[in-house]
Write an enzyme that holds these catalytic residues in place. Sequence first.
Site, mmCIF file in Angstrom:
data_model
loop_
_atom_site.group_PDB
_atom_site.id
_atom_site.type_symbol
_atom_site.label_atom_id
_atom_site.label_comp_id
_atom_site.label_asym_id
_atom_site.label_seq_id
_atom_site.Cartn_x
_atom_site.Cartn_y
_atom_site.Cartn_z
ATOM 1 N N THR A 123 0.644 -1.353 0.131
ATOM 2 C CA THR A 123 0.246 0.224 0.096
ATOM 3 C C THR A 123 1.180 1.104 -0.033
ATOM 4 O OG1 THR A 123 -1.891 1.154 1.642
ATOM 5 C CG2 THR A 123 -0.061 -0.327 2.495
ATOM 6 N N ASP A 124 -0.041 2.055 -0.174
ATOM 7 C CA ASP A 124 0.870 3.897 -0.341
ATOM 8 C C ASP A 124 0.489 3.861 0.918
ATOM 9 O OD1 ASP A 124 -1.459 3.792 -0.005
ATOM 10 O OD2 ASP A 124 -1.983 5.963 -1.631
ATOM 11 N N GLU A 125 0.449 3.727 1.805
ATOM 12 C CA GLU A 125 0.137 4.297 3.347
ATOM 13 C C GLU A 125 1.456 3.665 3.802
ATOM 14 O OE1 GLU A 125 -3.143 3.289 5.245
ATOM 15 O OE2 GLU A 125 -4.687 3.053 3.577
ATOM 16 N N LYS A 147 2.364 -3.064 7.406
ATOM 17 C CA LYS A 147 2.321 -3.284 5.544
ATOM 18 C C LYS A 147 3.935 -2.775 5.699
ATOM 19 C CE LYS A 147 0.377 -4.574 2.868
ATOM 20 N NZ LYS A 147 0.369 -5.695 2.191
ATOM 21 N N TYR A 190 -1.815 -0.659 11.089
ATOM 22 C CA TYR A 190 -1.648 -1.213 9.493
ATOM 23 C C TYR A 190 -0.989 -1.071 9.154
ATOM 24 C CZ TYR A 190 -2.982 -1.732 5.081
ATOM 25 O OH TYR A 190 -3.389 -1.359 3.687
#
Length: 332
Positions: free
Chosen positions: A121-123, A152, A148
Site C-alpha cells: 500500500t502507499d500508506e 505493511k 496497519y
Amino acid sequence: MSRVLVTGGAGFIGSNFVHYALANTDHTVTVLDALTYAGNRASLDGLPADRFEFVHGDIRNAELVDELFARHDLVVHYAAESHNDNSLHDPRPFLETNIIGTYTLLEAARRHGTRFHHISTDEVYGDLELDDPARFTEDTPYNPSSPYSSTKAGSDLLVRAWVRSFGVQATISNCSNNYGPFQHVEKFIPRQITNVLTGERPKLYGAGENVRDWIHANDHSSAVLTILEKGVIGETYLIGADGEKNNKDVVELILQLLGQEPDAYDHVVDRPGHDMRYAIDSTKLRTELGWMPQFSDFESGLADTIEWYRAHTGWWGPEKAAAEARYKEQGQ
C-alpha cells in the site's frame, strides 16, 4: 498457462484480481483465504470450475502453505488485515497476519523457488501536505502512521530481505486506494454508498479535506499481471491512476450520482493520526513495463461501482448493520 496461488483472494482487491486474471489470461487460479470477516466466499461465485480452486486456510499455517507452494508457479500475496480503524482498536491481528503470515509465505517461496509478488500500500510512506506538489515514488522513505501501515511496511521489508539474503524471486507493488465491486461496507466509498441505499446519511471524518489517490480495482489487477509478466525481480513498482480526490468531494459526488442533495451527510469525529494526503507517481511502471490505467474517469468508475452495490444488496446487506454498529461505538 501458469498455476497461480492468490492469498486473500476472497477479499476485496484479491477477488477482483481473481476475476480479472481468469477473464484475461489462461492461468489456473487457487485462492487461499481464512474467510475472516473481510473475506466473502460469495465474491468468488460463478468462476470456471476447471480453472479455479478454493482452499479455506490461514497463511500462518506453514504445512498447508508448503503444500500449496509445491504445486503452483506463481504466488500473489493479497492477504492482509487492512482497515486502519480496526488496527487502532486492536493491533494484534495486523501483526499476526501482515508480519507472521508474510514470513510464513516467504519461507515457502524460499524452499520451493516460487515466483512471489507482494501486494502493499502507499500508506507505508506516511502522508503528504495538502499543498505539497510531490507524489510518492519508489524512493520515498517509509514513514507509516498506523499499526496497519506499520505492519505493511514491515512486510515489505521482509520481502526485500528475503530477496537479498536468500534469493527469493519476488517483486513488490504499492498501490493507491482502490474502489470497485466486492469491497467491504466498512470501507469509505462502499460505506457511503450503502448508507444512502439504506436511507442513512453518509459520514465524513472531520472536515473531509483528506486526499486519497483513487484507482479502480481492475486497473490494479492489470498492473499486477503486468508486473508478473515483465517486472524485474527485487524491484518495487508503484501503482496509481492519477485519481486524487478529497473525501468531501467523493461523498458529495456519491450523493449527486444517487440523486441526493450534495450536503446530505454528517460530520463525525476524525480518525486519530488521520493521514492528510496520498499521491502516487507510477512513472516507473508506465515507462519501464508499458502499463496504463483504463479507468481514467473517476466519476464514471464510481457510477459503475454504485450500480454494482445497488444490484448486489444480498452480498453486502448481511454485514451492514454490524459494520455501522462498530462505527457507532467509536463515535463515527
